[in-house]
Design an enzyme around this catalytic site. Sequence first.
Site, mmCIF file in Angstrom:
data_model
loop_
_atom_site.group_PDB
_atom_site.id
_atom_site.type_symbol
_atom_site.label_atom_id
_atom_site.label_comp_id
_atom_site.label_asym_id
_atom_site.label_seq_id
_atom_site.Cartn_x
_atom_site.Cartn_y
_atom_site.Cartn_z
ATOM 1 N N HIS A 38 42.498 39.154 44.256
ATOM 2 C CA HIS A 38 42.681 38.163 45.334
ATOM 3 C C HIS A 38 43.811 38.664 46.234
ATOM 4 O O HIS A 38 43.685 39.721 46.848
ATOM 5 C CB HIS A 38 42.933 36.797 44.685
ATOM 6 C CG HIS A 38 42.904 35.625 45.608
ATOM 7 N ND1 HIS A 38 42.411 35.676 46.884
ATOM 8 C CD2 HIS A 38 43.333 34.331 45.438
ATOM 9 C CE1 HIS A 38 42.518 34.487 47.456
ATOM 10 N NE2 HIS A 38 43.089 33.650 46.597
ATOM 11 N N HIS B 76 33.317 41.042 49.031
ATOM 12 C CA HIS B 76 33.747 39.648 49.163
ATOM 13 C C HIS B 76 32.775 38.731 48.435
ATOM 14 O O HIS B 76 31.581 39.024 48.354
ATOM 15 C CB HIS B 76 33.830 39.220 50.628
ATOM 16 C CG HIS B 76 34.737 38.058 50.824
ATOM 17 N ND1 HIS B 76 34.298 36.758 50.733
ATOM 18 C CD2 HIS B 76 36.060 37.998 51.064
ATOM 19 C CE1 HIS B 76 35.318 35.953 50.919
ATOM 20 N NE2 HIS B 76 36.402 36.667 51.118
ATOM 21 N N ASP C 150 41.806 42.934 53.532
ATOM 22 C CA ASP C 150 42.853 43.801 52.987
ATOM 23 C C ASP C 150 42.636 45.287 53.260
ATOM 24 O O ASP C 150 43.434 46.123 52.828
ATOM 25 C CB ASP C 150 42.959 43.578 51.470
ATOM 26 C CG ASP C 150 43.333 42.144 51.157
ATOM 27 O OD1 ASP C 150 44.259 41.645 51.806
ATOM 28 O OD2 ASP C 150 42.697 41.525 50.293
HETATM 29 N N1 CMX Z 1 34.461 48.005 44.462
HETATM 30 C C1 CMX Z 1 33.779 48.192 43.300
HETATM 31 N N2 CMX Z 1 32.977 47.265 42.741
HETATM 32 C C2 CMX Z 1 32.816 46.117 43.422
HETATM 33 C C3 CMX Z 1 33.442 45.874 44.650
HETATM 34 C C4 CMX Z 1 34.310 46.866 45.171
HETATM 35 N N3 CMX Z 1 35.008 46.718 46.294
HETATM 36 N N4 CMX Z 1 33.098 44.644 45.097
HETATM 37 C C5 CMX Z 1 32.261 44.129 44.163
HETATM 38 N N5 CMX Z 1 32.103 45.003 43.161
HETATM 39 C C6 CMX Z 1 31.363 44.798 41.911
HETATM 40 C C7 CMX Z 1 31.954 43.620 41.174
HETATM 41 O O1 CMX Z 1 33.094 44.012 40.407
HETATM 42 C C8 CMX Z 1 30.793 43.133 40.336
HETATM 43 O O2 CMX Z 1 30.701 43.990 39.223
HETATM 44 P P1 CMX Z 1 30.184 43.413 37.797
HETATM 45 O O3 CMX Z 1 28.821 42.861 38.055
HETATM 46 O O4 CMX Z 1 30.198 44.620 36.933
HETATM 47 O O5 CMX Z 1 31.178 42.369 37.413
HETATM 48 C C9 CMX Z 1 29.592 43.416 41.245
HETATM 49 O O6 CMX Z 1 30.044 44.403 42.200
HETATM 50 C C10 CMX Z 1 29.109 42.210 41.998
HETATM 51 O O7 CMX Z 1 30.191 41.668 42.715
HETATM 52 P P2 CMX Z 1 29.960 40.794 44.016
HETATM 53 O O8 CMX Z 1 29.071 39.642 43.652
HETATM 54 O O9 CMX Z 1 29.545 41.658 45.160
HETATM 55 O O10 CMX Z 1 31.432 40.313 44.329
HETATM 56 P P3 CMX Z 1 32.301 39.225 43.545
HETATM 57 O O11 CMX Z 1 32.117 37.927 44.225
HETATM 58 O O12 CMX Z 1 32.072 39.275 42.078
HETATM 59 O O13 CMX Z 1 33.785 39.767 43.791
HETATM 60 C C11 CMX Z 1 35.621 40.578 45.000
HETATM 61 C C12 CMX Z 1 34.404 39.669 45.049
HETATM 62 C C13 CMX Z 1 36.397 40.396 46.304
HETATM 63 C C14 CMX Z 1 36.541 40.153 43.835
HETATM 64 C C15 CMX Z 1 35.151 42.037 44.827
HETATM 65 O O14 CMX Z 1 34.396 42.421 45.951
HETATM 66 C C16 CMX Z 1 36.289 43.009 44.609
HETATM 67 O O15 CMX Z 1 36.753 43.154 43.476
HETATM 68 N N6 CMX Z 1 36.791 43.680 45.712
HETATM 69 C C17 CMX Z 1 37.912 44.550 45.592
HETATM 70 C C18 CMX Z 1 39.201 43.729 45.528
HETATM 71 C C19 CMX Z 1 39.512 43.083 46.852
HETATM 72 O O16 CMX Z 1 39.509 43.735 47.894
HETATM 73 N N7 CMX Z 1 39.837 41.788 46.830
HETATM 74 C C20 CMX Z 1 40.273 41.070 48.023
HETATM 75 C C21 CMX Z 1 39.298 40.020 48.502
HETATM 76 C C22 CMX Z 1 39.903 39.183 49.582
HETATM 77 C C23 CMX Z 1 40.819 38.123 48.986
HETATM 78 O O17 CMX Z 1 40.351 37.224 48.271
HETATM 79 O O18 CMX Z 1 42.011 38.166 49.200
#
Ligand code: CMX
Length: 400
Positions: free
Chosen positions: A230, A271, A326
Amino acid sequence: MTEASEKPLFEVHEKNLNTGLRGFPVGTVRTSFVDAEAGVHYVGYPIDQLNHLPAERIVYLLLNKQFPTEEEEKAFRGELARRSKVPEDVIAAIKLLPKQSHPMDWFISAIGYLGHWANNQATEDFREDGLNLIARTSEVIAAIFRIRSGWGEPIPSEPERGIVGNFIHMLGNPNASEHIERVLREFFILHMDHGGGNLSTFVGKAVASGLADIYLAMQSAMAALAGPLHGRANQEALAFVRTLDSDDEDEVRKNIQQRLAVGKVVPGYGHAVLRAEDPRSKVLFELGEATCPDDKLFRICKTLRKVVPEVLKQHPKIKNPYPNVDASTGSILMAAGLLEPEYYTVLFGWSRVVGITAQIIDERYVMRGGKGVPIYRPRFIAEDQPARGPSGRYESRALR
Ligand code: CMX
């Protein structure tokens, strides 16, 4: 929403369990909504129309759901200034915190100290305490920067400079670039609110629903923001960018592939709700072009913006391969003279306190025709819940 109808909004299947409430409609929100393609809108206005405005106008908008007139804005600025004094005991307590702990831990403690030493005590009126908290956050954070970084004693507040101007004045950052005011003002506006269900906002509202005061609710919200998935993603994203030596596309591509191969996320991308590049990311890349176009880290961010989506698209489980808020913030903040990435999540918190406060006030005093949202109580289904026996009672386990 005027009257709740019986209309079904969401069908829950077993596969929806243990998904972190993904997509479950929980309530209504008045401050902002997030469209999967068009991103966040504050009270209906798209974010990319707001980033050039004075910060106080946006704070007022989120609290009051309309822009202030000139007179209202003047009065509001005066009110924030009047409420802004942080008790000396709070600063004294901050000075005792251990230098080795993360600045987010300091910020979370400092919000608690604001509660302990709230002038006239916490009133337990969320509007009163909420405005006080918004008004006092800048001074507390500036003090954290100065004390923790060894920049010297806190600089006395001059609230008539406005939230952002006063914050920059109180930081007294020896490394600040000529762009610091624009960078921090836009950062502040872009991060204030992001719909009702982001983790920090959700947690803050949930805690406030038990009628713990706003300081306790905000501590919980900021704890939620502190995680790397987050709010701390801005720090993590910059740490990752710094591991890359060049903005060469092939090298960057190889690095991303290796990172994914060992199960690491690419911070700054993806996201839970958005399904396109976050408009805040677009605004931030424009900000970077205006303030640090040739900075080495920003150039790497630009390469990442091109290459990462191509790579992430090859992983169908990733629903959004595009940059989020970010993706470039760290490089822009660093180029503006904020050289310690550990502080970036605190800056996120500085801003998000506004939206969370506004949403807590709405949930406590406006929703359900003014009755407020009751204490949060979602249901979790026990995995090993015993079956009911012939008597209709559960056949619980017996200790032997
Ligand atoms: N890199 C690698 N893997 C990723 C990814 C990324 N940037 N984004 C999603 N995935 C993966 C997830 O970890 C998840 O894996 P599992 O099924 O093995 O658990 C899969 O793809 C499906 O995820 P999703 O449905 O697309 O995304 P989520 O809603 O689960 O997660 C988020 C959203 C933001 C946590 C995720 O995209 C992520 O971890 N991004 C990197 C961290 C980040 O930039 N966070 C900041 C977000 C903005 C904020 O809230 O401040």
